[in-house]
Design a protein around this motif. Structure first.
Motif, short mmCIF file in Angstrom:
data_model
loop_
_atom_site.label_atom_id
_atom_site.label_comp_id
_atom_site.label_asym_id
_atom_site.label_seq_id
_atom_site.Cartn_x
_atom_site.Cartn_y
_atom_site.Cartn_z
N ASP A 116 4.89 7.40 4.67
CA ASP A 116 5.31 6.63 4.09
C ASP A 116 4.22 5.14 5.19
O ASP A 116 4.40 4.73 6.05
N LEU A 117 2.97 5.04 4.26
CA LEU A 117 2.03 4.57 4.91
C LEU A 117 1.57 2.79 5.11
O LEU A 117 1.58 2.58 4.90
N ARG A 118 2.81 2.68 3.96
CA ARG A 118 3.12 1.30 3.68
C ARG A 118 3.62 0.64 5.08
O ARG A 118 2.85 -0.51 5.19
N TYR A 119 4.90 0.69 5.17
CA TYR A 119 5.56 -0.10 6.21
C TYR A 119 5.17 0.27 7.33
O TYR A 119 5.76 0.67 8.81
N VAL B 125 -2.63 10.34 2.40
CA VAL B 125 -1.30 10.66 1.46
C VAL B 125 -0.11 10.23 1.22
O VAL B 125 0.44 9.84 2.69
N SER B 126 -0.16 9.36 0.22
CA SER B 126 1.63 8.51 0.29
C SER B 126 1.50 8.26 -1.27
O SER B 126 0.86 8.89 -2.52
N PRO B 127 3.22 8.11 -1.68
CA PRO B 127 3.87 7.66 -3.11
C PRO B 127 2.40 7.01 -3.51
O PRO B 127 2.87 5.95 -2.58
N PRO B 128 2.38 6.22 -5.10
CA PRO B 128 1.64 5.05 -5.12
C PRO B 128 1.73 3.91 -4.52
O PRO B 128 1.68 3.29 -3.99
N GLU B 129 3.23 4.09 -4.60
CA GLU B 129 3.90 2.31 -4.01
C GLU B 129 4.08 2.58 -2.41
O GLU B 129 4.35 1.64 -2.20
N PRO C 9 -1.39 -0.87 3.85
CA PRO C 9 -1.73 -2.41 2.82
C PRO C 9 -3.13 -2.12 3.07
O PRO C 9 -4.28 -1.75 3.23
N PRO C 10 -3.81 -3.26 1.51
CA PRO C 10 -5.29 -3.17 1.42
C PRO C 10 -5.64 -3.35 2.29
O PRO C 10 -7.35 -3.03 2.29
N GLY C 11 -5.99 -4.42 2.94
CA GLY C 11 -6.18 -4.54 4.15
C GLY C 11 -7.49 -3.95 4.77
O GLY C 11 -8.12 -4.34 5.59
N ILE C 12 -6.00 -2.87 4.73
CA ILE C 12 -6.19 -1.97 6.82
C ILE C 12 -7.54 -1.33 5.85
O ILE C 12 -8.67 -0.58 6.45
N ALA C 13 -7.16 -0.55 4.40
CA ALA C 13 -8.08 0.29 3.72
C ALA C 13 -9.22 -0.19 3.73
O ALA C 13 -10.80 0.44 3.55
N ASP C 14 -9.14 -1.63 3.14
CA ASP C 14 -10.90 -1.88 2.87
C ASP C 14 -11.77 -2.56 3.95
O ASP C 14 -12.62 -2.12 4.54
N GLY C 15 -10.71 -2.64 5.25
CA GLY C 15 -11.09 -2.81 6.66
C GLY C 15 -11.96 -1.38 7.17
O GLY C 15 -13.10 -1.07 7.60
N LEU C 16 -11.31 -0.49 6.80
CA LEU C 16 -12.22 0.76 7.39
C LEU C 16 -13.37 0.94 6.50
O LEU C 16 -14.54 1.73 6.79
N GLN D 139 19.20 0.81 0.89
CA GLN D 139 19.04 2.62 0.35
C GLN D 139 18.25 3.14 -0.51
O GLN D 139 17.69 4.21 -0.24
N ASP D 140 19.01 2.52 -0.95
CA ASP D 140 18.40 3.15 -3.17
C ASP D 140 17.43 3.54 -2.53
O ASP D 140 16.36 4.43 -3.45
N GLU D 141 16.28 3.08 -2.70
CA GLU D 141 14.95 2.25 -2.78
C GLU D 141 14.65 3.20 -1.78
O GLU D 141 13.70 4.19 -2.37
N ALA D 142 14.41 3.86 -0.70
CA ALA D 142 14.33 4.48 0.29
C ALA D 142 14.47 5.50 0.27
O ALA D 142 13.78 6.37 0.07
N ASP D 143 16.00 5.81 -0.77
CA ASP D 143 16.25 7.09 -1.14
C ASP D 143 15.09 7.99 -2.07
O ASP D 143 14.91 9.12 -2.02
N ARG D 144 14.66 7.22 -2.29
CA ARG D 144 13.64 7.55 -4.23
C ARG D 144 12.32 8.44 -3.65
O ARG D 144 12.04 9.28 -4.17
N TYR D 145 12.41 7.97 -1.92
CA TYR D 145 10.98 9.04 -1.51
C TYR D 145 11.29 9.94 0.10
O TYR D 145 10.09 10.67 0.22
N ARG D 146 12.45 10.37 -0.36
CA ARG D 146 13.12 10.87 0.98
C ARG D 146 12.86 11.91 0.11
O ARG D 146 13.12 12.56 -0.66
N GLY D 147 11.99 12.99 1.26
CA GLY D 147 11.59 14.54 0.67
C GLY D 147 11.03 14.65 -0.53
O GLY D 147 10.76 15.77 -0.68
N LEU D 148 10.35 14.10 -0.35
CA LEU D 148 8.91 14.03 -1.68
C LEU D 148 7.67 14.86 -0.89
O LEU D 148 7.29 15.79 -1.69
#
Ligand code: NCD
Length: 341
Positions: free
Chosen positions: A167-170, A192-196, A200-207, A243-252
């Motif tokens: 989870d590189l977003r949060y 390495v993350s799910p697309p969603e 955050p783009p600001g961090i990737a752009d800065g690098l 929680q439903d949204e969080a569950d979509r990424y569990r164990g991916l």
């Protein structure tokens, strides 16, 4: 930067020489963290350790670090146990607490909250995590660990190849670590993350603007080839709208010994800020890796104490006086070898 009296809110405050200064002080404090000597250099000083979000290692290691320098610790561990639950503003809470303490460590669920708090504080404030934003002390202990692990491979930090997974977003630990590593030369980031859940783009752009190599992957196996470090993270469930949204990424994404053996270079170092989610549906870092000597997760947690001691020593201006107030430990101490997991 000028450390004495400073708030530590973001890794953006540091340049490379500041990081090296923190690490040099940390090295010097090792005998105290490993219980071969005691120091009373902060005798009489009080830390307010304010955690308005769950925490085990950050809270206890900040408190232990302060105790190991001879200071005393006062704690609040929940919003509902503090006057914030009665509607008190961060401003008023900061003004009050800074009258009771010499330094404040704070964790809070809102991005920017620790900075707002610091503006009203009369004593230095150290950010122990502000929502999904930053976690500077975690990034410092992670980088200190990376430096040690790479030294064991005859390498430095420049030229490092690191895969950041999950989870590189949060993930605030990831945000701070990516920016901190950005001060070095020629870093290859495999994100390495799910697309969603991309960073955050600001961090990737800065690098990218600093001419580092930044590659994105949406599958675990594709992203973990040809790296020195795997930095695995938990899905930050508490940051999702529901929680439903969080569950979509569990164990991916699940790193285990079989995946490691098949896809990673020999001796790739495995890190995680912890806690790892050991529930059967998650297991992003399988316990079958626990016997792998490249698993550095408990070397990271041990380093958390020493790096936090260094921050206190610098901010409170006692780095030069630690040994003057010291003596050998006189009680039984369990063996602590720096190299052990
Ligand atoms: C991290 C955090 O709180 O951001 N934990 C920690 O401080 N070691 C990572 C996490 O909670 O997943």
């Amino acid at each position: 930067m000028q450390f004495v009296g400073a708030h530590i809110l973001s890794v953006d405050q540091f340049d490379r020489s500041d990081i090296e200064r923190i690490f040099a002080v940390a090295d010097d404090l090792r005998p105290y963290a490993t219980r071969s000597r005691v120091t009373r250099v902060l005798q009489g000083a009080i830390l307010s350790n304010m955690f308005f979000e769950p925490s085990t290692r950050t809270r206890i290691s900040f408190g232990s670090a302060f105790n190991l320098l001879g200071g005393e610790v006062r704690e609040t561990t929940e919003v509902k146990a503090s006057s914030l639950a009665k509607g008190e503003s961060l401003h008023d809470t900061a003004r009050v607490l800074s009258g009771y303490s010499d330094v404040i460590v704070m964790r809070h669920p809102e991005a920017g909250s620790v900075e707002e708090f610091a503006q009203a504080s009369r004593v230095p404030v150290l950010n122990a995590g502000d929502g999904p934003n930053e976690h500077p002390s975690q990034a410092l202990l992670d980088l200190y660990t990376i430096k040690q692990e790479m030294a064991g491979h005859g390498k430095g930090i420049d030229g490092l190849r690191i895969a950041l997974i999950g989870d590189l977003r949060y993930g605030r630990a990831v945000h701070s670590l990516c920016k901190l590593l950005g001060h070095y030369d020629d870093i290859a980031y495999h994100l390495v993350s799910p697309p969603e859940l991309e960073i955050p783009p600001g961090i990737a752009d800065g690098l990218a603007a600093k001419r580092h190599r930044v590659l994105s992957f949406h599958e675990l196996e594709a992203g973990i080839h040809n790296v020195d470090i795997l930095y695995v993270t938990r899905t930050q469930e508490e940051r999702f709208p529901n929680q439903d949204e969080a569950d979509r990424y569990r164990g991916l994404f699940r790193l285990n010994q079989a995946v490691y053996t098949q896809h990673c270079e020999p001796n790739t170092v495995i890190m995680h800020p912890l806690p790892r989610d050991s529930r059967s549906a998650a297991q992003e870092l399988d316990e079958d890796l626990d016997e792998n000597p490249n698993l550095a997760i408990f070397r990271q947690t041990d380093n958390g104490v020493i790096v936090r001691m260094a921050l206190f020593a610098l901010v409170l201006d006692v780095a030069g006086g630690v040994h003057d107030h010291s003596q050998p430990v006189t009680w039984f101490t369990a063996k602590r070898t720096p190299g052990s997991a």
